[in-house]
Design a protein around this motif. Structure first.
Motif, PDB file in Angstrom:
ATOM      1  N   UNK A  77     -14.891  18.721  -2.724  1.00 46.54           N
ATOM      2  CA  UNK A  77     -14.497  19.230  -4.037  1.00 46.54           C
ATOM      3  C   UNK A  77     -14.329  20.735  -3.952  1.00 46.54           C
ATOM      4  N   UNK A  78     -13.090  21.189  -4.080  1.00 47.83           N
ATOM      5  CA  UNK A  78     -12.829  22.619  -3.983  1.00 47.83           C
ATOM      6  C   UNK A  78     -13.165  23.317  -5.288  1.00 47.83           C
ATOM      7  N   UNK A  79     -13.563  24.583  -5.179  1.00 48.69           N
ATOM      8  CA  UNK A  79     -13.893  25.338  -6.387  1.00 48.69           C
ATOM      9  C   UNK A  79     -12.628  25.713  -7.155  1.00 48.69           C
ATOM     10  N   UNK A 126       0.830  -1.208   0.000  1.00 52.95           N
ATOM     11  CA  UNK A 126       0.000   0.000   0.000  1.00 52.95           C
ATOM     12  C   UNK A 126       0.857   1.248   0.000  1.00 52.95           C
ATOM     13  N   UNK A 127       0.391   2.265  -0.688  1.00 49.16           N
ATOM     14  CA  UNK A 127       0.991   3.595  -0.582  1.00 49.16           C
ATOM     15  C   UNK A 127      -0.123   4.577  -0.232  1.00 49.16           C
ATOM     16  N   UNK A 128       0.289   5.709   0.294  1.00 48.20           N
ATOM     17  CA  UNK A 128      -0.673   6.709   0.716  1.00 48.20           C
ATOM     18  C   UNK A 128      -1.274   7.424  -0.490  1.00 48.20           C
ATOM     19  N   UNK A 129      -2.476   7.895  -0.347  1.00 47.22           N
ATOM     20  CA  UNK A 129      -3.069   8.807  -1.327  1.00 47.22           C
ATOM     21  C   UNK A 129      -3.406  10.093  -0.597  1.00 47.22           C
ATOM     22  N   UNK A 130      -3.561  11.170  -1.335  1.00 45.97           N
ATOM     23  CA  UNK A 130      -3.882  12.453  -0.705  1.00 45.97           C
ATOM     24  C   UNK A 130      -5.110  12.237   0.180  1.00 45.97           C
ATOM     25  N   UNK A 131      -4.911  12.429   1.477  1.00 46.30           N
ATOM     26  CA  UNK A 131      -5.966  12.069   2.417  1.00 46.30           C
ATOM     27  C   UNK A 131      -6.817  13.246   2.819  1.00 46.30           C
ATOM     28  N   UNK A 132      -7.311  13.169   4.025  1.00 47.00           N
ATOM     29  CA  UNK A 132      -8.121  14.221   4.621  1.00 47.00           C
ATOM     30  C   UNK A 132      -9.270  14.616   3.705  1.00 47.00           C
ATOM     31  N   UNK A 133      -9.189  15.793   3.123  1.00 49.44           N
ATOM     32  CA  UNK A 133     -10.320  16.279   2.328  1.00 49.44           C
ATOM     33  C   UNK A 133     -10.113  16.071   0.824  1.00 49.44           C
ATOM     34  N   UNK A 134      -9.100  15.281   0.457  1.00 49.05           N
ATOM     35  CA  UNK A 134      -8.869  15.008  -0.963  1.00 49.05           C
ATOM     36  C   UNK A 134     -10.109  14.399  -1.603  1.00 49.05           C
ATOM     37  N   UNK A 135     -10.547  15.021  -2.676  1.00 47.72           N
ATOM     38  CA  UNK A 135     -11.844  14.631  -3.253  1.00 47.72           C
ATOM     39  C   UNK A 135     -11.710  13.419  -4.182  1.00 47.72           C
ATOM     40  N   UNK A 136     -12.774  12.649  -4.204  1.00 48.28           N
ATOM     41  CA  UNK A 136     -12.837  11.530  -5.131  1.00 48.28           C
ATOM     42  C   UNK A 136     -14.239  10.951  -5.142  1.00 48.28           C
ATOM     43  N   UNK A 137     -14.440   9.993  -6.008  1.00 47.98           N
ATOM     44  CA  UNK A 137     -15.754   9.351  -6.053  1.00 47.98           C
ATOM     45  C   UNK A 137     -15.655   7.942  -6.613  1.00 47.98           C
ATOM     46  N   UNK A 138     -16.728   7.190  -6.412  1.00 45.39           N
ATOM     47  CA  UNK A 138     -16.822   5.833  -6.967  1.00 45.39           C
ATOM     48  C   UNK A 138     -18.242   5.624  -7.473  1.00 45.39           C
ATOM     49  N   UNK A 139     -18.341   4.773  -8.499  1.00 44.09           N
ATOM     50  CA  UNK A 139     -19.669   4.394  -8.998  1.00 44.09           C
ATOM     51  C   UNK A 139     -19.839   2.894  -8.792  1.00 44.09           C
ATOM     52  N   UNK A 140     -20.909   2.520  -8.115  1.00 43.49           N
ATOM     53  CA  UNK A 140     -21.120   1.102  -7.853  1.00 43.49           C
ATOM     54  C   UNK A 140     -21.819   0.441  -9.041  1.00 43.49           C
ATOM     55  N   UNK A 141     -22.161  -0.839  -8.884  1.00 47.12           N
ATOM     56  CA  UNK A 141     -22.707  -1.614  -9.999  1.00 47.12           C
ATOM     57  C   UNK A 141     -24.028  -1.051 -10.511  1.00 47.12           C
TER      58      UNK A 141
END
Lengths: 297, 122
Positions: free
Chosen positions: A283-285, A258-273
């Protein structure tokens, strides 16, 4: 996969470079100190004997209680969760999606995002956040506060757009295959460039199933790019925790690397099945132009 | 035109005559080539790869390059001084440039012994 760098010369050796050998390596290597090598050999033999005694003796004595003491197994709860996840993986689905599950380790909750039938890549800039074909997106490399540049080596579509080795963890994507490792120098960087692939650096958290100590002591929401059961996934903590505690929790979950990813408030998303979108972070402006993402499509 | 050593990646190419290369040092994933004219070139090649490329391109009689430990290759023609106690290696043409590198005491002792032995044989 952890890539262990092969050093064919020691720091105490010199070698005349010559074209006389077919491999291109000179045959004349000169050592500064043979005593040091001898001591290392003797120590290695002693350690091997001790380890052998620890491993073999309980088997000879054939006491099951002793054996349990030698072999440390993950907690039964974690084992069951991992097994269940593997069975889901066997379903043949062609449409990419992200399998989202929750895990609990030592009372702490985690979300596990496992992309299915999706190909990983990297992207720079926020355009990817509006990409309807992306099934999992998470911020990847850190950005320097002083000049807004990407921290560490970063390869995008085979182009080295940032240099440096600030952190020893790395993720390389070569021909759609994702590799996580720990190395200050790795041939995966060249492979990523040559294959028009991707590469970035981050803190290493887990290597070969062992947690790696890191300096940051503050508590925050943590996020990691992991290999779990040989498959890439993104795991994020739902509670604030120290980086070292996060690494140990990943190991307890069965994470191999494992490696770290930008944590805390780092924005991201996933789409399920079902196509439902799950977001994390904020998500910052006006995010930095060099904000990078790992994305599965 | 004298033959050149060519270091090429998918995105970069550096072509230098062997006599112009002073040293090549490793820096993580990168290697830095330093030339007698003061130029430096950074390549995304590890030092082991550089060493093999040098070996494949130089003449059979050319043994000017010496690998010192994991992190350094030097052109012996530019070795001006070796200090084991200070762990310092000075590379210079005695006229226009002077450059210092560090290496382990053991490697520098091996280098010093090797050079002394070579000169005795000469």
């Amino acid at each position: 996969m952890i890539r262990h760098e092969k050093h064919d010369i020691g720091d105490d050796e010199i070698r005349v470079i010559s074209s006389r050998t077919s491999s291109g390596k000179s045959g004349s290597t000169h050592k500064g100190s043979r005593c040091k090598g001898m001591w290392i050999f003797v120590c290695a033999v002693i350690i091997a004997v001790i380890v052998s005694a620890i491993v073999i003796l309980p088997k000879i004595l054939d006491t099951s209680d002793d054996y349990d003491l030698v072999v440390e197994l993950p907690s039964p709860t974690v084992q069951q969760e991992v097994t269940a996840q593997v069975s889901v993986d066997e379903q043949p689905l062609m449409k990419p999606y992200t399998d989202i599950s929750e895990k609990m380790v030592d009372g702490m909750r985690f979300l596990v995002f496992t992309p299915r039938d999706a190909v990983p890549s990297l992207a720079v800039g926020d355009d990817v956040l509006d990409d309807s074909t992306a099934v999992l997106v998470a911020q990847a490399a850190d950005v320097r506060r002083d000049n807004g540049a990407i921290l560490g080596a970063f390869v995008l579509d085979g182009e080295l757009i940032s240099r440096g080795q600030s952190k020893s963890g790395f993720c390389a994507i070569v021909d759609g295959s994702l590799t996580i490792g720990v190395a200050t120098a790795t041939p995966m960087l060249e492979k990523a460039i040559e294959s028009e692939g991707y590469f970035f650096r981050q803190y290493p958290l887990v290597a070969g199933g062992c947690a790696i100590d890191n300096r940051p002591e503050n508590k925050a929401l943590r996020k990691a790019l992991v290999l779990l059961g040989g498959e890439p996934a993104v795991i994020l903590s739902l509670e604030r925790m120290k980086l070292n505690d996060f690494s140990r929790a990943l190991v307890a979950m069965g994470v191999e690397d494992a490696i770290y990813l930008v944590g805390s408030e780092g924005y991201g998303f996933a789409r399920d099945a079902s196509g439902e979108m799950v977001t994390f972070g904020k998500r910052g402006s006006q995010s930095a132009p060099n904000t990078s993402y790992i994305v599965w499509r | 035109m004298p033959p050149k050593i060519i270091f090429a990646t998918s995105t970069e190419l550096v072509a230098l005559p062997p006599a112009a290369v002073v040293c090549i040092s490793a820096d993580g994933n990168y290697s830095m080539i330093r030339t007698a004219s003061g130029d430096t070139y950074t390549l995304t090649l590890q030092l082991g790869v550089i060493e093999r490329r040098i070996a494949s391109m130089i003449d059979e009689s050319d043994n000017r390059f010496i690998r010192i430990g994991k992190s350094l290759i030097v052109n012996r023609d530019f070795i001006a001084s070796v200090s084991i106690t200070r762990q310092r290696l000075v590379l210079s043409d005695s006229r226009t440039f002077r450059h210092e590198e560090t290496a382990s005491r053991e490697a520098l002792k091996a280098l010093k012994d090797f050079i002394e032995k070579e000169y005795r044989h000469d």
